[in-house]
Write an enzyme that holds these catalytic residues in place. Structure first.
Site, PDB file in Angstrom:
ATOM      1  N   TRP A  24      -0.883   1.895  53.757  1.00  0.00           N
ATOM      2  CA  TRP A  24      -2.206   2.147  53.768  1.00  0.00           C
ATOM      3  C   TRP A  24      -2.686   0.659  53.799  1.00  0.00           C
ATOM      4  O   TRP A  24      -4.374   0.123  53.814  1.00  0.00           O
ATOM      5  CB  TRP A  24      -3.048   2.500  52.275  1.00  0.00           C
ATOM      6  CG  TRP A  24      -1.831   2.464  51.395  1.00  0.00           C
ATOM      7  CD1 TRP A  24      -1.117   3.398  50.935  1.00  0.00           C
ATOM      8  CD2 TRP A  24      -2.219   0.942  50.830  1.00  0.00           C
ATOM      9  NE1 TRP A  24      -0.046   2.320  50.009  1.00  0.00           N
ATOM     10  CE2 TRP A  24      -1.017   1.166  49.275  1.00  0.00           C
ATOM     11  CE3 TRP A  24      -2.324  -0.161  50.800  1.00  0.00           C
ATOM     12  CZ2 TRP A  24      -0.686   0.149  48.994  1.00  0.00           C
ATOM     13  CZ3 TRP A  24      -2.158  -1.286  49.641  1.00  0.00           C
ATOM     14  CH2 TRP A  24      -0.668  -0.775  48.396  1.00  0.00           C
ATOM     15  N   PRO A  39      -1.699   8.437  59.863  1.00  0.00           N
ATOM     16  CA  PRO A  39      -1.843   7.900  58.906  1.00  0.00           C
ATOM     17  C   PRO A  39      -1.476   7.899  57.109  1.00  0.00           C
ATOM     18  O   PRO A  39      -1.567   8.993  56.892  1.00  0.00           O
ATOM     19  CB  PRO A  39      -3.742   7.312  58.673  1.00  0.00           C
ATOM     20  CG  PRO A  39      -4.202   8.629  59.197  1.00  0.00           C
ATOM     21  CD  PRO A  39      -2.421   9.790  60.328  1.00  0.00           C
ATOM     22  N   GLU A  84       9.797  -0.634  59.701  1.00  0.00           N
ATOM     23  CA  GLU A  84       9.445  -1.800  59.085  1.00  0.00           C
ATOM     24  C   GLU A  84       9.239  -1.802  57.673  1.00  0.00           C
ATOM     25  O   GLU A  84       8.059  -0.951  56.865  1.00  0.00           O
ATOM     26  CB  GLU A  84       7.799  -2.205  59.383  1.00  0.00           C
ATOM     27  CG  GLU A  84       7.817  -2.263  61.441  1.00  0.00           C
ATOM     28  CD  GLU A  84       8.364  -3.703  60.869  1.00  0.00           C
ATOM     29  OE1 GLU A  84       8.834  -4.578  60.527  1.00  0.00           O
ATOM     30  OE2 GLU A  84       8.695  -3.984  62.253  1.00  0.00           O
ATOM     31  N   LEU A  85      10.450  -2.031  57.082  1.00  0.00           N
ATOM     32  CA  LEU A  85      10.378  -1.645  55.180  1.00  0.00           C
ATOM     33  C   LEU A  85       9.932  -2.787  54.241  1.00  0.00           C
ATOM     34  O   LEU A  85       9.293  -3.965  54.746  1.00  0.00           O
ATOM     35  CB  LEU A  85      11.519  -1.175  55.101  1.00  0.00           C
ATOM     36  CG  LEU A  85      11.556  -0.615  55.843  1.00  0.00           C
ATOM     37  CD1 LEU A  85      13.135   0.493  55.926  1.00  0.00           C
ATOM     38  CD2 LEU A  85      11.163   1.325  56.007  1.00  0.00           C
ATOM     39  N   CYS A  90       3.266  -6.726  53.109  1.00  0.00           N
ATOM     40  CA  CYS A  90       5.270  -6.856  52.852  1.00  0.00           C
ATOM     41  C   CYS A  90       5.843  -7.757  53.168  1.00  0.00           C
ATOM     42  O   CYS A  90       6.682  -8.490  52.664  1.00  0.00           O
ATOM     43  CB  CYS A  90       6.612  -5.736  53.561  1.00  0.00           C
ATOM     44  SG  CYS A  90       5.261  -5.300  55.406  1.00  0.00           S
ATOM     45  N   GLU A 114       9.668  -5.224  44.681  1.00  0.00           N
ATOM     46  CA  GLU A 114       8.482  -5.947  46.006  1.00  0.00           C
ATOM     47  C   GLU A 114       7.452  -5.809  44.846  1.00  0.00           C
ATOM     48  O   GLU A 114       6.425  -4.867  44.335  1.00  0.00           O
ATOM     49  CB  GLU A 114       8.535  -5.137  47.028  1.00  0.00           C
ATOM     50  CG  GLU A 114       7.342  -5.303  47.515  1.00  0.00           C
ATOM     51  CD  GLU A 114       6.804  -4.493  49.316  1.00  0.00           C
ATOM     52  OE1 GLU A 114       8.105  -3.668  49.418  1.00  0.00           O
ATOM     53  OE2 GLU A 114       6.779  -5.174  50.509  1.00  0.00           O
TER      54      GLU A 114
HETATM   55  P1  ADP Z   1       3.504   3.391  49.704  1.00  0.00           P
HETATM   56  O1  ADP Z   1       4.792   2.770  48.704  1.00  0.00           O
HETATM   57  O2  ADP Z   1       3.052   2.077  50.668  1.00  0.00           O
HETATM   58  O3  ADP Z   1       2.158   3.901  50.230  1.00  0.00           O
HETATM   59  P2  ADP Z   1       4.919   5.203  51.337  1.00  0.00           P
HETATM   60  O4  ADP Z   1       5.984   4.673  52.123  1.00  0.00           O
HETATM   61  O5  ADP Z   1       4.533   5.778  50.259  1.00  0.00           O
HETATM   62  O6  ADP Z   1       4.426   3.335  50.946  1.00  0.00           O
HETATM   63  O7  ADP Z   1       3.935   5.559  52.730  1.00  0.00           O
HETATM   64  C1  ADP Z   1       3.554   4.878  53.966  1.00  0.00           C
HETATM   65  C2  ADP Z   1       3.726   6.667  54.391  1.00  0.00           C
HETATM   66  O8  ADP Z   1       4.368   7.045  54.372  1.00  0.00           O
HETATM   67  C3  ADP Z   1       2.144   6.775  53.962  1.00  0.00           C
HETATM   68  O9  ADP Z   1       1.602   7.577  55.627  1.00  0.00           O
HETATM   69  C4  ADP Z   1       2.449   8.354  53.330  1.00  0.00           C
HETATM   70  O10 ADP Z   1       1.609   8.869  53.226  1.00  0.00           O
HETATM   71  C5  ADP Z   1       4.143   8.421  53.957  1.00  0.00           C
HETATM   72  N1  ADP Z   1       5.029   9.673  53.475  1.00  0.00           N
HETATM   73  C6  ADP Z   1       5.312   9.303  52.516  1.00  0.00           C
HETATM   74  N2  ADP Z   1       6.277  10.009  52.026  1.00  0.00           N
HETATM   75  C7  ADP Z   1       6.715  10.731  52.893  1.00  0.00           C
HETATM   76  C8  ADP Z   1       7.562  12.105  53.480  1.00  0.00           C
HETATM   77  N3  ADP Z   1       8.364  12.402  52.684  1.00  0.00           N
HETATM   78  N4  ADP Z   1       7.364  12.244  55.013  1.00  0.00           N
HETATM   79  C9  ADP Z   1       6.590  11.582  55.667  1.00  0.00           C
HETATM   80  N5  ADP Z   1       5.564  10.457  55.400  1.00  0.00           N
HETATM   81  C10 ADP Z   1       6.056  10.064  53.741  1.00  0.00           C
END
Ligand code: ADP
Length: 485
Positions: free
Chosen positions: A157, A182, A257-258, A291, A388
């Protein structure tokens, strides 16, 4: 309703195989404005069925798309790019409303996002193979590069536009088809991109956008599918690791990209005004929710006080508020939970001895807002040093020697970006080569560009986005061995 010149850009349905779907209207996903905490709209939630339809459609569309010429694909990408820029004001209104960043920053993101379409439209024409000198007189050896196939992209997001184009542009340029999921908080920018892609002439099924109340089920459908041959993910390290595991059974190629934990290192020979300017851009852009944000400021003890004073003075000039209002330079965080999390990290630091130079108190503007915060006397056992922050918080720690600075900088499992301020060219080389990260900003706080490779080492991920290397993640090399010559 959002003030849009073209209200058709505000889509409230998922986009599957070239159709806007009223998926499951019983389950609605609500999109909120983090600045006002009010609802923008509801989206009909999609699930496993729609995801499977998108996968099947992408597989079908691949047969057509992969056989088009590079210049055909480039023309569509270029047209899409132009439409995005023509609609930049509306796209910024949508992005700012769902994500919170100030309108001007939203426009910058859209220009940046569009730049990937232009760049990869051009790169599509340069997907070269090789002719390899053979060891046998009777043979000729060649390589060709081919599209990897159906791609799934899961995006965050914090950059609801650019994190999508960064993946979609190289995928489409290479001849792949792609399904994007997304973030649930910011689907509207993704839908607006899809609407413009359709207007640009992208064939049905080549690009779908799917979203629903159960991202885990959608994610699992994408990762379990043998049709999907590649996953590109931007998001948290925790979810990235999970998705890598989920991709193991079908041996998908993955790009990740983590999270980052970028050190921002200021030596005593640095131009301090330039360092503060770079620090402001790196730390406070997107309210600290990137990030590559400077996460830890490592400052030589001789300039520690002066740098801190200058940074506090600059941060005081930021205007916190609703990003839709003119003059606002720092928007809310994505939601209340994010603001609370930032405050928990700040409180942990204060409890362990950090001194507050600015901010550190929840804002009275609303639950999602957090003020610019500067902390000194940071030690390595504090959470702000190790995690972070993803908020407008600058923790500053003093160092005495180059060796100590390097050791502090590399004391993290993350390895995305680092920043270095010094006038000593020998140190610039030494330090840059020894930093464990994928990107180094040298006397520069803004490092992202579509022409340069973006990506991390260690647990910050793998693969590179943007640049001439960015297309490699979406192609396979095929070796052709021709005998009997
Ligand atoms: P943030 O902490 O920045 O929200 P996330 O890694 O939780 O980061 O989310 C990034 C994306 O990963 C979002 O589109 C979210 O819906 C998706 N997401 C989170 N958990 C899962 C999952 N278990 N499987 C697939 N997508 C996921």
């Amino acid at each position: 309703m959002l003030p849009l010149k073209d209200p058709k850009l505000l889509k409230q349905q998922v986009f599957v195989n070239g159709q806007w779907h009223h998926a499951n209207v019983k389950d609605m996903l609500t999109v909120n404005n983090p600045a006002t905490n009010s609802k923008i709209c509801d989206i009909a939630s999609a699930g496993i069925n729609e995801t499977q339809q998108a996968i099947n459609g992408a597989e079908q569309a691949l047969q057509l798309w992969r056989n088009t010429t590079a210049s055909y694909r480039a023309n569509i990408l270029k047209h899409w790019h132009d439409l995005i820029l023509e609609n930049i004001e509306d796209l910024a209104v949508i992005l700012s409303a769902e994500q919170g960043k100030p309108l001007e920053e939203a426009q910058s993101e859209i220009r940046y996002g569009a730049s990937y379409l232009e760049w990869f439209a051009e790169e599509a024409k340069r997907i070269y193979g090789d002719v390899i000198p053979s060891k046998q007189a009777s043979q000729r050896l060649l390589t060709i590069k081919q599209p990897i196939g159906v791609v799934a992209a899961i995006t965050p997001w914090n950059f609801p536009n650019a994190m999508i184009t960064r993946k979609v542009a190289p995928a489409l340029a290479a001849g792949c088809t792609i399904i994007v999921k997304p973030a649930e908080t910011t689907p509207l920018s993704a839908f607006a991109l899809a609407e413009l892609a359709q207007r640009a002439g992208l064939p049905s099924g080549v690009f779908s956008v799917i979203i629903g109340l159960d991202p885990i089920a959608i994610g699992k459908t994408l990762t379990d599918s043998p049709i999907v041959t590649k996953l590109s993910f931007t998001g948290s390290t925790k979810v990235g690791k999970l998705l890598i595991k989920q991709c193991a059974d079908t041996v998908k190629k993955v790009s990740m990209e983590l999270g980052g934990n970028a050190p921002f290192i200021v030596f005593d020979d640095a131009d301090l005004d330039a360092a503060v300017q770079g620090a402001m851009a790196s730390k406070f852009r997107n309210a600290g929710q990137t990030c590559v944000c400077a996460n830890r400021f490592l400052v030589h003890k001789h300039v520690y006080q002066e740098f801190t004073d200058k940074l506090v003075a600059a941060a005081k000039k930021l205007t916190l508020g609703n990003g839709a209002k003119s003059g606002v330079t720092l928007g809310p965080l994505i939601n209340e939970a994010a603001a609370q999390n930032v405050h928990t990290l700040v409180s942990d630091a204060i409890a362990k001895g950090a001194k507050v130079q600015l901010g550190a108190k929840p804002s009275n503007l609303g639950a999602s807002f957090y003020p610019p915060t500067i902390l000194t006397d940071i030690s390595t056992n504090m959470r702000v040093f190790n995690e972070e922050i993803f908020g407008p918080v600058a923790p500053i720690i003093a160092f005495e020697s180059e060796q100590q600075a390097l050791q502090l900088a590399n004391t993290t499992q993350a390895g995305l970006a680092a920043y270095l301020y010094t006038q000593n060219y020998a140190r610039i080389w030494r330090f840059s080569e020894n930093l464990e990260c994928g990107i180094v900003g040298i006397n520069e706080g803004i490092i992202s560009s579509e022409v340069a490779p973006f990506g991390g080492v260690k647990q910050s991920g793998n693969g590179r986005e943007g640049s001439k290397y960015g297309i490699d993640d979406y192609t396979e090399i095929k070796y052709l061995c021709m005998g009997g010559i």
